[in-house]
Design a protein around this motif. Structure first.
Motif, PDB file in Angstrom:
ATOM      1  N   PHE A  28     -18.951 -10.721 -19.021  1.00 55.68           N
ATOM      2  CA  PHE A  28     -18.350 -10.410 -20.315  1.00 55.68           C
ATOM      3  C   PHE A  28     -17.001  -9.715 -20.136  1.00 55.68           C
ATOM      4  O   PHE A  28     -16.006 -10.096 -20.756  1.00 55.68           O
ATOM      5  CB  PHE A  28     -19.304  -9.536 -21.137  1.00 55.68           C
ATOM      6  CG  PHE A  28     -18.742  -9.187 -22.476  1.00 55.68           C
ATOM      7  CD1 PHE A  28     -18.838 -10.079 -23.532  1.00 55.68           C
ATOM      8  CD2 PHE A  28     -18.073  -7.988 -22.672  1.00 55.68           C
ATOM      9  CE1 PHE A  28     -18.281  -9.776 -24.760  1.00 55.68           C
ATOM     10  CE2 PHE A  28     -17.515  -7.680 -23.898  1.00 55.68           C
ATOM     11  CZ  PHE A  28     -17.627  -8.584 -24.949  1.00 55.68           C
ATOM     12  N   ASN A  29     -16.964  -8.714 -19.264  1.00 57.06           N
ATOM     13  CA  ASN A  29     -15.710  -7.961 -19.059  1.00 57.06           C
ATOM     14  C   ASN A  29     -14.601  -8.864 -18.519  1.00 57.06           C
ATOM     15  O   ASN A  29     -13.447  -8.744 -18.916  1.00 57.06           O
ATOM     16  CB  ASN A  29     -15.926  -6.797 -18.087  1.00 57.06           C
ATOM     17  CG  ASN A  29     -16.750  -5.684 -18.706  1.00 57.06           C
ATOM     18  OD1 ASN A  29     -17.244  -5.820 -19.812  1.00 57.06           O
ATOM     19  ND2 ASN A  29     -16.910  -4.587 -17.989  1.00 57.06           N
ATOM     20  N   LEU A  30     -14.967  -9.780 -17.600  1.00 60.71           N
ATOM     21  CA  LEU A  30     -13.934 -10.651 -17.012  1.00 60.71           C
ATOM     22  C   LEU A  30     -13.434 -11.669 -18.036  1.00 60.71           C
ATOM     23  O   LEU A  30     -12.234 -11.942 -18.121  1.00 60.71           O
ATOM     24  CB  LEU A  30     -14.484 -11.380 -15.778  1.00 60.71           C
ATOM     25  CG  LEU A  30     -14.838 -10.490 -14.589  1.00 60.71           C
ATOM     26  CD1 LEU A  30     -15.272 -11.343 -13.401  1.00 60.71           C
ATOM     27  CD2 LEU A  30     -13.657  -9.608 -14.196  1.00 60.71           C
ATOM     28  N   ILE A  31     -14.353 -12.220 -18.824  1.00 62.17           N
ATOM     29  CA  ILE A  31     -13.946 -13.216 -19.828  1.00 62.17           C
ATOM     30  C   ILE A  31     -13.079 -12.552 -20.890  1.00 62.17           C
ATOM     31  O   ILE A  31     -12.083 -13.102 -21.349  1.00 62.17           O
ATOM     32  CB  ILE A  31     -15.187 -13.901 -20.445  1.00 62.17           C
ATOM     33  CG1 ILE A  31     -15.894 -14.737 -19.371  1.00 62.17           C
ATOM     34  CG2 ILE A  31     -14.796 -14.784 -21.627  1.00 62.17           C
ATOM     35  CD1 ILE A  31     -17.266 -15.236 -19.761  1.00 62.17           C
ATOM     36  N   LYS A  32     -13.452 -11.321 -21.244  1.00 66.27           N
ATOM     37  CA  LYS A  32     -12.674 -10.588 -22.250  1.00 66.27           C
ATOM     38  C   LYS A  32     -11.250 -10.345 -21.741  1.00 66.27           C
ATOM     39  O   LYS A  32     -10.280 -10.562 -22.458  1.00 66.27           O
ATOM     40  CB  LYS A  32     -13.386  -9.263 -22.543  1.00 66.27           C
ATOM     41  CG  LYS A  32     -12.736  -8.397 -23.594  1.00 66.27           C
ATOM     42  CD  LYS A  32     -13.705  -7.307 -24.038  1.00 66.27           C
ATOM     43  CE  LYS A  32     -13.041  -6.210 -24.833  1.00 66.27           C
ATOM     44  NZ  LYS A  32     -12.466  -5.134 -24.041  1.00 66.27           N
ATOM     45  N   ASN A  33     -11.126  -9.930 -20.490  1.00 67.13           N
ATOM     46  CA  ASN A  33      -9.784  -9.713 -19.926  1.00 67.13           C
ATOM     47  C   ASN A  33      -8.967 -10.998 -19.927  1.00 67.13           C
ATOM     48  O   ASN A  33      -7.790 -10.991 -20.278  1.00 67.13           O
ATOM     49  CB  ASN A  33      -9.892  -9.206 -18.484  1.00 67.13           C
ATOM     50  CG  ASN A  33     -10.138  -7.723 -18.418  1.00 67.13           C
ATOM     51  OD1 ASN A  33     -10.024  -7.025 -19.424  1.00 67.13           O
ATOM     52  ND2 ASN A  33     -10.483  -7.236 -17.248  1.00 67.13           N
ATOM     53  N   ALA A  34      -9.603 -12.098 -19.505  1.00 61.46           N
ATOM     54  CA  ALA A  34      -8.893 -13.378 -19.453  1.00 61.46           C
ATOM     55  C   ALA A  34      -8.431 -13.747 -20.864  1.00 61.46           C
ATOM     56  O   ALA A  34      -7.285 -14.138 -21.079  1.00 61.46           O
ATOM     57  CB  ALA A  34      -9.808 -14.455 -18.889  1.00 61.46           C
ATOM     58  N   MET A  35      -9.330 -13.575 -21.821  1.00 59.75           N
ATOM     59  CA  MET A  35      -9.047 -13.921 -23.217  1.00 59.75           C
ATOM     60  C   MET A  35      -7.866 -13.092 -23.734  1.00 59.75           C
ATOM     61  O   MET A  35      -6.968 -13.611 -24.384  1.00 59.75           O
ATOM     62  CB  MET A  35     -10.313 -13.604 -24.018  1.00 59.75           C
ATOM     63  CG  MET A  35     -10.342 -14.085 -25.413  1.00 59.75           C
ATOM     64  SD  MET A  35     -12.074 -14.053 -25.946  1.00 59.75           S
ATOM     65  CE  MET A  35     -12.321 -12.327 -26.225  1.00 59.75           C
ATOM     66  N   GLU A  36      -7.878 -11.807 -23.395  1.00 64.11           N
ATOM     67  CA  GLU A  36      -6.818 -10.918 -23.893  1.00 64.11           C
ATOM     68  C   GLU A  36      -5.472 -11.193 -23.224  1.00 64.11           C
ATOM     69  O   GLU A  36      -4.425 -10.823 -23.753  1.00 64.11           O
ATOM     70  CB  GLU A  36      -7.225  -9.450 -23.674  1.00 64.11           C
ATOM     71  CG  GLU A  36      -8.314  -9.019 -24.638  1.00 64.11           C
ATOM     72  CD  GLU A  36      -9.013  -7.707 -24.253  1.00 64.11           C
ATOM     73  OE1 GLU A  36      -9.786  -7.208 -25.080  1.00 64.11           O
ATOM     74  OE2 GLU A  36      -8.798  -7.205 -23.127  1.00 64.11           O
ATOM     75  N   ALA A  37      -5.515 -11.834 -22.048  1.00 63.06           N
ATOM     76  CA  ALA A  37      -4.252 -12.090 -21.331  1.00 63.06           C
ATOM     77  C   ALA A  37      -3.621 -13.414 -21.766  1.00 63.06           C
ATOM     78  O   ALA A  37      -2.480 -13.697 -21.444  1.00 63.06           O
ATOM     79  CB  ALA A  37      -4.512 -12.114 -19.827  1.00 63.06           C
ATOM     80  N   THR A  73      -3.096  -1.531 -19.751  1.00 62.41           N
ATOM     81  CA  THR A  73      -1.760  -1.865 -20.236  1.00 62.41           C
ATOM     82  C   THR A  73      -1.858  -2.336 -21.682  1.00 62.41           C
ATOM     83  O   THR A  73      -0.925  -2.878 -22.233  1.00 62.41           O
ATOM     84  CB  THR A  73      -1.133  -2.989 -19.379  1.00 62.41           C
ATOM     85  OG1 THR A  73      -2.039  -4.099 -19.381  1.00 62.41           O
ATOM     86  CG2 THR A  73      -0.879  -2.537 -17.957  1.00 62.41           C
ATOM     87  N   LYS A  74      -3.074  -2.145 -22.264  1.00 64.28           N
ATOM     88  CA  LYS A  74      -3.293  -2.646 -23.627  1.00 64.28           C
ATOM     89  C   LYS A  74      -3.314  -1.509 -24.634  1.00 64.28           C
ATOM     90  O   LYS A  74      -3.760  -0.410 -24.299  1.00 64.28           O
ATOM     91  CB  LYS A  74      -4.625  -3.385 -23.691  1.00 64.28           C
ATOM     92  CG  LYS A  74      -4.669  -4.558 -22.762  1.00 64.28           C
ATOM     93  CD  LYS A  74      -6.064  -5.099 -22.606  1.00 64.28           C
ATOM     94  CE  LYS A  74      -6.091  -6.068 -21.435  1.00 64.28           C
ATOM     95  NZ  LYS A  74      -7.450  -6.463 -21.085  1.00 64.28           N
ATOM     96  N   LYS A  75      -2.884  -1.840 -25.868  1.00 66.55           N
ATOM     97  CA  LYS A  75      -2.860  -0.803 -26.905  1.00 66.55           C
ATOM     98  C   LYS A  75      -4.253  -0.264 -27.185  1.00 66.55           C
ATOM     99  O   LYS A  75      -4.449   0.929 -27.372  1.00 66.55           O
ATOM    100  CB  LYS A  75      -2.282  -1.390 -28.186  1.00 66.55           C
ATOM    101  CG  LYS A  75      -0.775  -1.271 -28.233  1.00 66.55           C
ATOM    102  CD  LYS A  75      -0.283  -1.427 -29.668  1.00 66.55           C
ATOM    103  CE  LYS A  75       1.211  -1.667 -29.664  1.00 66.55           C
ATOM    104  NZ  LYS A  75       1.597  -2.922 -30.288  1.00 66.55           N
ATOM    105  N   LEU A 134     -11.641   0.552 -18.704  1.00 70.73           N
ATOM    106  CA  LEU A 134     -12.881   0.761 -17.943  1.00 70.73           C
ATOM    107  C   LEU A 134     -13.529  -0.552 -17.507  1.00 70.73           C
ATOM    108  O   LEU A 134     -14.421  -0.561 -16.674  1.00 70.73           O
ATOM    109  CB  LEU A 134     -13.880   1.553 -18.790  1.00 70.73           C
ATOM    110  CG  LEU A 134     -13.510   3.018 -19.003  1.00 70.73           C
ATOM    111  CD1 LEU A 134     -14.392   3.640 -20.069  1.00 70.73           C
ATOM    112  CD2 LEU A 134     -13.617   3.796 -17.708  1.00 70.73           C
ATOM    113  N   GLY A 135     -13.053  -1.662 -18.072  1.00 74.37           N
ATOM    114  CA  GLY A 135     -13.696  -2.962 -17.830  1.00 74.37           C
ATOM    115  C   GLY A 135     -13.826  -3.302 -16.355  1.00 74.37           C
ATOM    116  O   GLY A 135     -14.930  -3.562 -15.860  1.00 74.37           O
ATOM    117  N   LEU A 136     -12.721  -3.280 -15.621  1.00 71.25           N
ATOM    118  CA  LEU A 136     -12.766  -3.696 -14.215  1.00 71.25           C
ATOM    119  C   LEU A 136     -13.450  -2.655 -13.330  1.00 71.25           C
ATOM    120  O   LEU A 136     -14.070  -2.999 -12.334  1.00 71.25           O
ATOM    121  CB  LEU A 136     -11.357  -3.970 -13.691  1.00 71.25           C
ATOM    122  CG  LEU A 136     -10.763  -5.313 -14.101  1.00 71.25           C
ATOM    123  CD1 LEU A 136      -9.341  -5.458 -13.560  1.00 71.25           C
ATOM    124  CD2 LEU A 136     -11.617  -6.480 -13.621  1.00 71.25           C
TER     125      LEU A 136
HETATM  126 MG   LIG Z   1     -10.862  -5.236 -19.954  1.00 69.47          MG
END
Ligand SMILES: [Mg+2]
Ligand SMILES: Nc1ncnc2c1ncn2[C@@H]1O[C@H](COP(=O)(O)OP(=O)(O)OP(=O)(O)O)[C@@H](O)[C@H]1O
Length: 389
Positions: free
Chosen positions: A285-294, A338-340, A345-347
């Protein structure tokens, strides 16, 4: 861009005009500078190597040579892949395939000359503009003691595994809390435009209480997450592609709304490991969320699972913004974001969970091209080896 001419450039530019004495002086000066720099590099505790795209070690400082068991006389001929077995697989390179032009971060277990854990960064560089020769600075830091203390904490803390789930929940509470804050602000603004009356005053007081409580909750969650440590995983035999499917089902509509496509490929065999189901879900979940946000609409997330004799590798490749070289060493640090609205904590949670599973997390990234996060897990038939304290 006009490149500033260095002292060396200037002198070399008129080298033909120098007489024997000046040439001798120059040679001496260069030799002194070289030995000065060498002393600095050899004093560094970090290992510093320079390799070419085929992994040939062109330079290694003392710490670097000690860490990978390289003789000084072998500099210039030794191949990094032979000195560190498993590194090429970890980087996802086939035999004969050159290093890619991305920045990379890996954690690795070295077995020779001593058993230790190191973190490695690969940073591509060129000696000059237009230089075809690709080289990489490889930084190595010894993280053995960091790993041992983490493992001890995992071992010694016998708190219920629900804590980790709670960590996930708490982490996810961040978004609704943000939304609550924004809506409370909107309500306050609307209220301030209304005519003053006893009931509007009452409402305003209530809103203030709400704001205070939301801030308090935010603080509680942050401290909570900081305080807890991952729990010992509840190991079961799992097919990670099925776990991944479950997570994709949950986030599917959001990915869809954002115009992001997802492709999953399982190469050769099913990724079967001994792992904790909820913790692995959290990782995915954390990795997919990061990818999605990038990524922007039109972006693609490709998840590939691959295996060799000992390990399962899962690669999460996105076509997002990528990670800056200066950020690479900080992405696992708690609260680095680096996000607003990120909590940063995700990674860190991903790394902690993977460590608890005897696994590793690697990152390759190219700014403007995308990022690949690789998870490495021991296969279920391989016993997880813990370091002896
Ligand atoms: Mg994250
Ligand atoms: N796939 C990715 N593409 C680009 N940058 C990334 C990617 N994954 C992580 N990063 C960078 O690493 C930072 C840390 O990521 P991490 O998941 O730990 O925290 P976060 O996403 O900022 O916040 P959150 O706690 O909500 O996950 C991010 O802020 C981002 O800069």
């Amino acid at each position: 861009m006009v490149k500033k001419e260095s002292y060396l450039d200037r002198v070399l530019g008129r080298i033909e005009t120098l007489d024997a004495t000046n040439l001798a002086n120059l040679a001496q000066k260069l030799a002194r500078e070289r030995s000065y720099l060498e002393t600095i590099f050899n004093t560094a505790l970090e290992g510093i190597l320079v390799v070419d795209e085929d992994g040939e070690v062109r330079y290694a400082n003392e710490s670097g040579r000690r860490m990978i068991g390289l003789k000084e006389s072998d500099m210039g001929s030794a191949i990094l892949w032979r000195l560190i077995p498993g590194l090429r697989d970890s980087l996802g390179l086939e035999e004969g395939e050159p290093l890619r032009d991305s920045i990379s971060s890996r954690e690795l277990e070295l077995t020779y000359p001593e058993q230790r854990y190191v973190r490695m960064y690969f940073l591509p560089f060129k000696e000059s503009e237009g230089d075809e020769d690709k080289q990489f600075v490889v930084m190595l830091s010894d993280i053995t003691s960091e790993k041992i203390s983490k493992e001890e904490t995992i071992e010694s803390e016998k708190i219920a595994s629900i804590l980790l789930l709670a960590a996930g929940v708490a982490h996810e509470l961040g978004n609704p809390l943000n939304s609550l804050t924004i809506h409370l602000q909107l309500m306050e603004r609307t209220l301030s435009k209304l005519e003053a009356s006893p009931s509007s005053e009452k409402l305003s007081n209530s809103l203030q209480v709400c704001r205070g409580e939301v801030d308090r909750l935010d603080g509680i969650i942050k401290n909570f997450l900081e305080a807890i440590r991952p729990q010992e995983p509840d190991f079961q035999i799992l097919d990670l592609s099925l776990v991944l499917e479950e997570v994709l089902e949950v986030v599917g509509s959001e990915l869809n709304d954002r115009g992001i496509t997802v492709e999953v490929e399982v190469v050769s065999e099913a990724p079967i490991v001994r792992a904790d189901r909820n913790q692995m879900k959290q990782v995915f979940f954390n990795l997919i969320k990061n990818a999605m946000e990038a990524m922007r609409p039109g972006g693609a997330l490709k998840i590939v699972s691959r295996a060799d004799e000992e390990k399962i590798y899962l690669r999460f490749g996105d076509s997002g913004s990528g990670i800056r070289q200066s950020e690479l060493s900080r992405v696992f640090q708690p609260y680095h974001t680096t996000k607003k609205t990120g909590s940063g904590l995700g990674l860190m949670i991903v790394q902690r969970i993977m460590r608890g599973h005897g696994g590793l997390v690697g990152i390759d990234s190219q700014e403007g091209v995308g990022t690949v996060v690789t998870l490495e897990l021991p296969k279920r038939n391989r016993k997880i080896r813990m370091l002896e304290g």
